[in-house]
Design an enzyme around this catalytic site. Structure first.
Site, PDB file in Angstrom:
ATOM      1  N   SER A   6       0.856  -1.204   0.000  1.00 35.92           N
ATOM      2  CA  SER A   6       0.000   0.000   0.000  1.00 35.92           C
ATOM      3  C   SER A   6       0.884   1.244   0.000  1.00 35.92           C
ATOM      4  CB  SER A   6      -0.880  -0.015   1.245  1.00 35.92           C
ATOM      5  OG  SER A   6      -1.535   1.226   1.401  1.00 35.92           O
TER       6      SER A   6
ATOM      7  N   TYR B   9      -2.214  -0.957  10.730  1.00 34.53           N
ATOM      8  CA  TYR B   9      -2.323  -1.222   9.284  1.00 34.53           C
ATOM      9  C   TYR B   9      -1.107  -0.657   8.544  1.00 34.53           C
ATOM     10  CZ  TYR B   9      -3.868  -1.156   4.480  1.00 34.53           C
ATOM     11  OH  TYR B   9      -3.924  -1.353   3.119  1.00 34.53           O
TER      12      TYR B   9
HETATM   13  N1  LIG Z   1      -8.894  -0.709  -0.645  1.00 37.88           N
HETATM   14  C1  LIG Z   1      -7.844   0.105  -0.532  1.00 37.88           C
HETATM   15  O1  LIG Z   1      -7.981   1.360  -0.507  1.00 37.88           O
HETATM   16  C2  LIG Z   1      -6.452  -0.467  -0.477  1.00 37.88           C
HETATM   17  C3  LIG Z   1      -5.364   0.398  -0.686  1.00 37.88           C
HETATM   18  C4  LIG Z   1      -4.079  -0.123  -0.639  1.00 37.88           C
HETATM   19  C5  LIG Z   1      -3.891  -1.470  -0.402  1.00 37.88           C
HETATM   20  N2  LIG Z   1      -4.958  -2.293  -0.195  1.00 37.88           N
HETATM   21  C6  LIG Z   1      -4.704  -3.710   0.060  1.00 37.88           C
HETATM   22  O2  LIG Z   1      -5.388  -4.496  -0.880  1.00 37.88           O
HETATM   23  C7  LIG Z   1      -5.573  -5.809  -0.330  1.00 37.88           C
HETATM   24  C8  LIG Z   1      -6.994  -6.233  -0.587  1.00 37.88           C
HETATM   25  O3  LIG Z   1      -7.842  -5.399   0.162  1.00 37.88           O
HETATM   26  P1  LIG Z   1      -9.254  -4.897  -0.373  1.00 37.88           P
HETATM   27  O4  LIG Z   1      -9.166  -3.445  -0.598  1.00 37.88           O
HETATM   28  O5  LIG Z   1      -9.716  -5.769  -1.495  1.00 37.88           O
HETATM   29  O6  LIG Z   1     -10.116  -5.077   0.953  1.00 37.88           O
HETATM   30  P2  LIG Z   1     -11.387  -5.998   1.252  1.00 37.88           P
HETATM   31  O7  LIG Z   1     -12.407  -5.781   0.187  1.00 37.88           O
HETATM   32  O8  LIG Z   1     -11.752  -5.680   2.671  1.00 37.88           O
HETATM   33  O9  LIG Z   1     -10.841  -7.466   1.130  1.00 37.88           O
HETATM   34  C9  LIG Z   1      -9.983  -7.999   2.123  1.00 37.88           C
HETATM   35  C10 LIG Z   1      -9.842  -9.479   1.907  1.00 37.88           C
HETATM   36  O10 LIG Z   1      -9.051 -10.002   2.986  1.00 37.88           O
HETATM   37  C11 LIG Z   1      -9.734 -11.130   3.496  1.00 37.88           C
HETATM   38  N3  LIG Z   1      -9.481 -11.267   4.933  1.00 37.88           N
HETATM   39  C12 LIG Z   1      -9.690 -10.348   5.898  1.00 37.88           C
HETATM   40  N4  LIG Z   1      -9.401 -10.858   7.100  1.00 37.88           N
HETATM   41  C13 LIG Z   1      -9.022 -12.134   6.889  1.00 37.88           C
HETATM   42  C14 LIG Z   1      -8.604 -13.194   7.735  1.00 37.88           C
HETATM   43  N5  LIG Z   1      -8.521 -13.030   9.058  1.00 37.88           N
HETATM   44  N6  LIG Z   1      -8.278 -14.364   7.167  1.00 37.88           N
HETATM   45  C15 LIG Z   1      -8.345 -14.539   5.835  1.00 37.88           C
HETATM   46  N7  LIG Z   1      -8.725 -13.571   4.975  1.00 37.88           N
HETATM   47  C16 LIG Z   1      -9.065 -12.393   5.505  1.00 37.88           C
HETATM   48  C17 LIG Z   1     -11.202 -10.870   3.234  1.00 37.88           C
HETATM   49  O11 LIG Z   1     -11.878 -12.100   3.198  1.00 37.88           O
HETATM   50  P3  LIG Z   1     -13.502 -12.188   3.277  1.00 37.88           P
HETATM   51  O12 LIG Z   1     -14.026 -11.651   1.996  1.00 37.88           O
HETATM   52  O13 LIG Z   1     -13.740 -13.641   3.470  1.00 37.88           O
HETATM   53  O14 LIG Z   1     -13.889 -11.333   4.454  1.00 37.88           O
HETATM   54  C18 LIG Z   1     -11.167 -10.190   1.874  1.00 37.88           C
HETATM   55  O15 LIG Z   1     -11.159 -11.125   0.816  1.00 37.88           O
HETATM   56  C19 LIG Z   1      -5.210  -5.708   1.146  1.00 37.88           C
HETATM   57  O16 LIG Z   1      -3.916  -6.224   1.330  1.00 37.88           O
HETATM   58  C20 LIG Z   1      -5.205  -4.212   1.414  1.00 37.88           C
HETATM   59  O17 LIG Z   1      -4.344  -3.860   2.461  1.00 37.88           O
HETATM   60  C21 LIG Z   1      -6.234  -1.815  -0.230  1.00 37.88           C
END
Ligand SMILES: NC(=O)c1ccc[n+]([C@@H]2O[C@H](COP(=O)([O-])OP(=O)(O)OC[C@H]3O[C@@H](n4cnc5c(N)ncnc54)[C@H](OP(=O)(O)O)[C@@H]3O)[C@@H](O)[C@H]2O)c1
Length: 155
Positions: free
Chosen positions: A33, A46
């Site tokens: 990120s 985070y």
């Molecule tokens: N969205 C942003 O603005 C952003 C920016 C920079 C980086 N990122 C990174 O992108 C990646 C994906 O995030 P996202 O934005 O797609 O968020 P998201 O929609 O909240 O998805 C998070 C994923 O992580 C899984 N997860 C959460 N807790 C878990 C656990 N204890 N065990 C196994 N799986 C777990 C969730 O599974 P479930 O669906 O089963 O709950 C979901 O598939 C992350 O690494 C995040 O840090 C996001």
């Protein structure tokens, strides 16, 4: 969060790398990120876990470079996903201009295929985080970083 973002990522990287090194062929894409480039008041854990991802990925990349294996850290800015609700960030201004998950995935995939070390999905973050933030006083960075995560005050 520490278990998912750091421990699981480390174990998975280790598991996949072993075969890649043996075959002298492979690519790893770790999702980090823009948060990995500064401390994050209000989202302290985070931001710290993402600093680990970017640091770890780069170090491993150097370790396996001579084995024809690449490791890329994808560093997205705000993305429109379930993350906003999960992290209780509804209303936070930086997410008004969030990019789509598809565009970020394409950016990360292309960078991985090119074997890039660190990739940003938005040029403005690449510029700010490489050439502005490192030269600012730490306390100023903390204030800016906190402001970016603050919710609007309800009237
Ligand atoms: N969205 C942003 O603005 C952003 C920016 C920079 C980086 N990122 C990174 O992108 C990646 C994906 O995030 P996202 O934005 O797609 O968020 P998201 O929609 O909240 O998805 C998070 C994923 O992580 C899984 N997860 C959460 N807790 C878990 C656990 N204890 N065990 C196994 N799986 C777990 C969730 O599974 P479930 O669906 O089963 O709950 C979901 O598939 C992350 O690494 C995040 O840090 C996001």
């Amino acid at each position: 969060m520490i278990q998912v973002n750091m421990a699981a990522l480390t174990s998975l990287t280790h598991l996949y790398l072993q075969g890649m090194v043996e075959r002298s062929r492979g690519r790893i894409l770790n999702v980090s990120s823009t948060a990995s480039f500064m401390p994050g008041p209000l989202q302290a854990v985070y931001y710290a876990t993402k600093a680990y991802v970017t640091s770890f990925s780069q170090a491993i990349a150097e370790e396996v470079a001579s084995n024809n294996v690449t490791v890329t850290a994808l560093c997205p800015g705000p993305v429109a996903t379930g993350f906003v609700a999960a992290a209780d960030l509804d209303g936070v201004a930086v997410f008004d201009q969030a990019k789509t998950a598809q565009s970020v995935a394409q950016c990360g995939y292309k960078a991985m295929m090119r074997g890039e070390l660190v990739v940003f999905n938005e040029a403005k973050f690449k510029c700010l985080l490489n050439w502005v933030v490192p030269f600012l006083p730490r306390k100023v960075v903390l204030k800016i970083s906190r402001k970016a995560m603050e919710k609007p005050r309800s009237s």
